[in-house]
Design a protein around this motif. Structure first.
Motif, PDB file in Angstrom:
ATOM      1  N   ALA A  59     -30.849 121.733 -38.727  1.00 13.56           N
ATOM      2  CA  ALA A  59     -30.399 122.396 -39.956  1.00 13.56           C
ATOM      3  C   ALA A  59     -30.581 121.521 -41.195  1.00 13.56           C
ATOM      4  O   ALA A  59     -30.573 122.023 -42.327  1.00 13.56           O
ATOM      5  CB  ALA A  59     -28.936 122.812 -39.814  1.00 13.56           C
ATOM      6  N   GLU A  60     -30.760 120.211 -40.997  1.00  8.00           N
ATOM      7  CA  GLU A  60     -30.991 119.314 -42.139  1.00  8.00           C
ATOM      8  C   GLU A  60     -32.299 119.622 -42.854  1.00  8.00           C
ATOM      9  O   GLU A  60     -32.443 119.369 -44.053  1.00  8.00           O
ATOM     10  CB  GLU A  60     -30.994 117.854 -41.659  1.00  8.00           C
ATOM     11  CG  GLU A  60     -29.637 117.362 -41.169  1.00  8.00           C
ATOM     12  CD  GLU A  60     -29.729 115.986 -40.533  1.00  8.00           C
ATOM     13  OE1 GLU A  60     -30.839 115.394 -40.555  1.00  8.00           O
ATOM     14  OE2 GLU A  60     -28.709 115.500 -40.004  1.00  8.00           O
ATOM     15  N   THR A  61     -33.249 120.186 -42.126  1.00 12.32           N
ATOM     16  CA  THR A  61     -34.567 120.465 -42.720  1.00 12.32           C
ATOM     17  C   THR A  61     -34.996 121.920 -42.581  1.00 12.32           C
ATOM     18  O   THR A  61     -36.080 122.283 -43.016  1.00 12.32           O
ATOM     19  CB  THR A  61     -35.647 119.577 -42.067  1.00 12.32           C
ATOM     20  OG1 THR A  61     -35.632 119.777 -40.645  1.00 12.32           O
ATOM     21  CG2 THR A  61     -35.389 118.105 -42.380  1.00 12.32           C
ATOM     22  N   SER A  62     -34.141 122.736 -41.957  1.00 13.32           N
ATOM     23  CA  SER A  62     -34.502 124.133 -41.710  1.00 13.32           C
ATOM     24  C   SER A  62     -33.393 125.063 -42.169  1.00 13.32           C
ATOM     25  O   SER A  62     -32.270 125.014 -41.657  1.00 13.32           O
ATOM     26  CB  SER A  62     -34.778 124.356 -40.215  1.00 13.32           C
ATOM     27  OG  SER A  62     -34.830 125.728 -39.901  1.00 13.32           O
ATOM     28  N   GLY A  63     -33.722 125.935 -43.135  1.00 14.66           N
ATOM     29  CA  GLY A  63     -32.751 126.921 -43.599  1.00 14.66           C
ATOM     30  C   GLY A  63     -32.394 127.918 -42.512  1.00 14.66           C
ATOM     31  O   GLY A  63     -31.251 128.388 -42.426  1.00 14.66           O
ATOM     32  N   GLU A  64     -33.368 128.248 -41.674  1.00 15.67           N
ATOM     33  CA  GLU A  64     -33.104 129.193 -40.577  1.00 15.67           C
ATOM     34  C   GLU A  64     -32.131 128.586 -39.569  1.00 15.67           C
ATOM     35  O   GLU A  64     -31.225 129.271 -39.077  1.00 15.67           O
ATOM     36  CB  GLU A  64     -34.412 129.561 -39.889  1.00 15.67           C
ATOM     37  CG  GLU A  64     -34.281 130.715 -38.915  1.00 15.67           C
ATOM     38  CD  GLU A  64     -35.626 131.247 -38.459  1.00 15.67           C
ATOM     39  OE1 GLU A  64     -35.742 132.457 -38.230  1.00 15.67           O
ATOM     40  OE2 GLU A  64     -36.573 130.438 -38.319  1.00 15.67           O
ATOM     41  N   ALA A  65     -32.293 127.304 -39.266  1.00 19.02           N
ATOM     42  CA  ALA A  65     -31.368 126.637 -38.353  1.00 19.02           C
ATOM     43  C   ALA A  65     -29.959 126.623 -38.925  1.00 19.02           C
ATOM     44  O   ALA A  65     -28.971 126.831 -38.205  1.00 19.02           O
ATOM     45  CB  ALA A  65     -31.840 125.215 -38.072  1.00 19.02           C
ATOM     46  N   LYS A  66     -29.856 126.387 -40.252  1.00 25.58           N
ATOM     47  CA  LYS A  66     -28.532 126.386 -40.892  1.00 25.58           C
ATOM     48  C   LYS A  66     -27.896 127.767 -40.817  1.00 25.58           C
ATOM     49  O   LYS A  66     -26.695 127.900 -40.579  1.00 25.58           O
ATOM     50  CB  LYS A  66     -28.654 125.944 -42.346  1.00 25.58           C
ATOM     51  CG  LYS A  66     -27.295 125.798 -43.027  1.00 25.58           C
ATOM     52  CD  LYS A  66     -27.413 125.295 -44.432  1.00 25.58           C
ATOM     53  CE  LYS A  66     -26.047 125.028 -45.044  1.00 25.58           C
ATOM     54  NZ  LYS A  66     -25.086 126.125 -44.865  1.00 25.58           N
ATOM     55  N   LYS A  67     -28.706 128.813 -40.992  1.00 24.23           N
ATOM     56  CA  LYS A  67     -28.169 130.167 -40.912  1.00 24.23           C
ATOM     57  C   LYS A  67     -27.647 130.463 -39.508  1.00 24.23           C
ATOM     58  O   LYS A  67     -26.556 131.030 -39.340  1.00 24.23           O
ATOM     59  CB  LYS A  67     -29.243 131.185 -41.291  1.00 24.23           C
ATOM     60  CG  LYS A  67     -28.731 132.627 -41.328  1.00 24.23           C
ATOM     61  CD  LYS A  67     -29.808 133.608 -41.737  1.00 24.23           C
ATOM     62  CE  LYS A  67     -30.785 133.849 -40.608  1.00 24.23           C
ATOM     63  NZ  LYS A  67     -31.704 134.976 -40.894  1.00 24.23           N
TER      64      LYS A  67
END
Length: 398
Positions: free
Chosen positions: A301-309
């Motif tokens: 999630a540090e580099t991926s908006g999809e992972a953060k979502k």
């Protein structure tokens, strides 16, 4: 005198008391059926153990090869032992040409789990010593199955759909190359590869679950290891056992955003439908494997908006489900999100489960046959009695 002794024996045999059967709950709920030195699943989720080590400790730190050695041999390897084990595993990463030809005949609409069970049974036919239960042969066979099972799944998938054979790259470790091959040759980053490897370690063994118990039942008949693992794959294929990670990502994609979580959960619960990735037959408070995978999702999630979502949705789901039902999440919620982020086709999620769990299956096979008694419970018959056979012409008179 001899006649009298014979008569006495006969009387003793005929008057022998019926065995005292133990009635257990349907589904063997809370029943201990045997002992094992391989793993222990704590219902509180506080100390799930593999060969004495906490599962979260291994998931964070151990490589696939280290963890596999531990599960099979009962201890973490020394440096020379790890090199030798890795070399053996690597040397078995190939398939016979005739097995590859057979995989080409599988229809593309077949469930991917069939590639593994079908391919393993074929491999068993190519093993001239498949029935040899000597300990050295058992360990050699276990390493062979662990190494070849990913190739059966991967090439069953790519050959039946795209006509492509994906060759292994022996310069890579097991987990990184498996992920590369699943993605059709697309090389993963080190972070992606380690996250994937961690999930395989966490899936490696988990008590007497349905597929592991299936392995032990088949092993107890002294059937061969290939047949036992093929049976385990059949058990894992069932949606109540191995298919939950695919269903979990489908749920997350359907929800779409954290704002929709509570409405989604409430609507599902109103219709008495399951929330995928929640609940477990043993864990009632916490699945410790989720702690490790949460760290990997946070890293992605540090580099991926999809992972953060996805992580935000998981947080909201866990909060809502605990508030409404007091049910914790399980590993499948996290692997569903992780494998999607690793660009793995969702139909392949359950085969990945098997690629990790096969280590435990082979270890349980060896443990079972090394101290064996055939597993044969008694049934409780609740059907009709006293019926007599009637000829066909009299059977269905109206």
């Amino acid at each position: 005198m001899c006649g009298q002794k014979t008569e006495a024996k006969k009387e003793t045999k005929e008057t022998k008391a019926e065995p005292q059967y133990i009635r257990i709950p349907k589904g063997c709920v809370n029943v201990i059926v045997d002992t094992t030195k391989i793993s222990y699943v704590d219902p509180k989720g506080q100390i799930t153990i593999i060969r004495g080590y906490r599962i979260d400790d291994l998931g964070k730190h151990a490589s696939f090869e280290e963890a596999a050695y531990l599960v099979l041999f009962g201890r973490l390897p020394c440096e020379d032992e790890l090199k030798e084990f890795s070399k053996k595993l690597n040397s078995e990463r190939w398939l016979p040409v005739k097995v590859i030809d057979a995989l080409k005949q599988i229809p593309p609409f077949a469930h991917p789990m069939f590639y593994g069970s079908y391919g393993l049974l074929l491999l068993g036919m190519y093993d001239p010593d498949e029935g040899d239960l000597s300990i050295d042969k058992l360990y050699d066979r276990a390493i062979r199955i662990i190494a070849k099972l990913p190739l059966l799944f991967i090439n069953g998938w790519h050959l039946s759909r795209y006509g492509r054979l994906i060759e292994p790259d022996r310069s890579l470790n097991h987990a990184k190359d498996v992920l590369r091959m699943i993605r059709g040759g697309n090389m993963p980053t080190d972070t992606e590869a380690r996250a994937f490897e961690s999930s395989l370690v966490l899936y490696m063994d988990h008590g007497f679950n349905a597929s592991t118990f299936t392995t032990r039942v088949i092993a107890s008949t002294l059937s061969d290891m290939y047949s036992a693992i093929a049976g385990a794959i059949g058990a894992l294929k069932g949606p109540l056992h191995g298919g939950a990670n695919q269903k979990a990502i489908e749920m997350l994609l359907e929800i779409g955003s954290p704002e929709n979580v509570r409405w989604y959960v409430e609507e599902k619960l109103k219709r008495h439908e399951k929330i995928m990735g929640f609940g477990h037959r043993v864990y009632k408070l916490h699945d410790p494997r989720t702690d490790v995978l949460r760290e990997w999702l946070e890293k992605l999630a540090e580099t991926s908006g999809e992972a953060k979502k996805f992580l935000d949705m998981i947080n909201e789901l866990e909060k809502t489900m605990w508030e409404l039902k007091r049910i914790p999440s399980n590993i499948d919620l996290y692997t569903g999100a992780l494998y999607y982020l690793l660009k793995i086709p969702k139909e392949f999620y359950t085969p990945i489960f098997a690629i990790g769990r096969v280590v435990g299956w082979t270890a349980h096979y060896i443990e079972q046959v090394s101290n064996n008694k055939i597993i044969r419970p008694k049934e409780d018959y609740d059907g009709p009695r006293g019926l007599t056979y009637k000829p066909l012409e009299e059977r269905c008179k109206r």
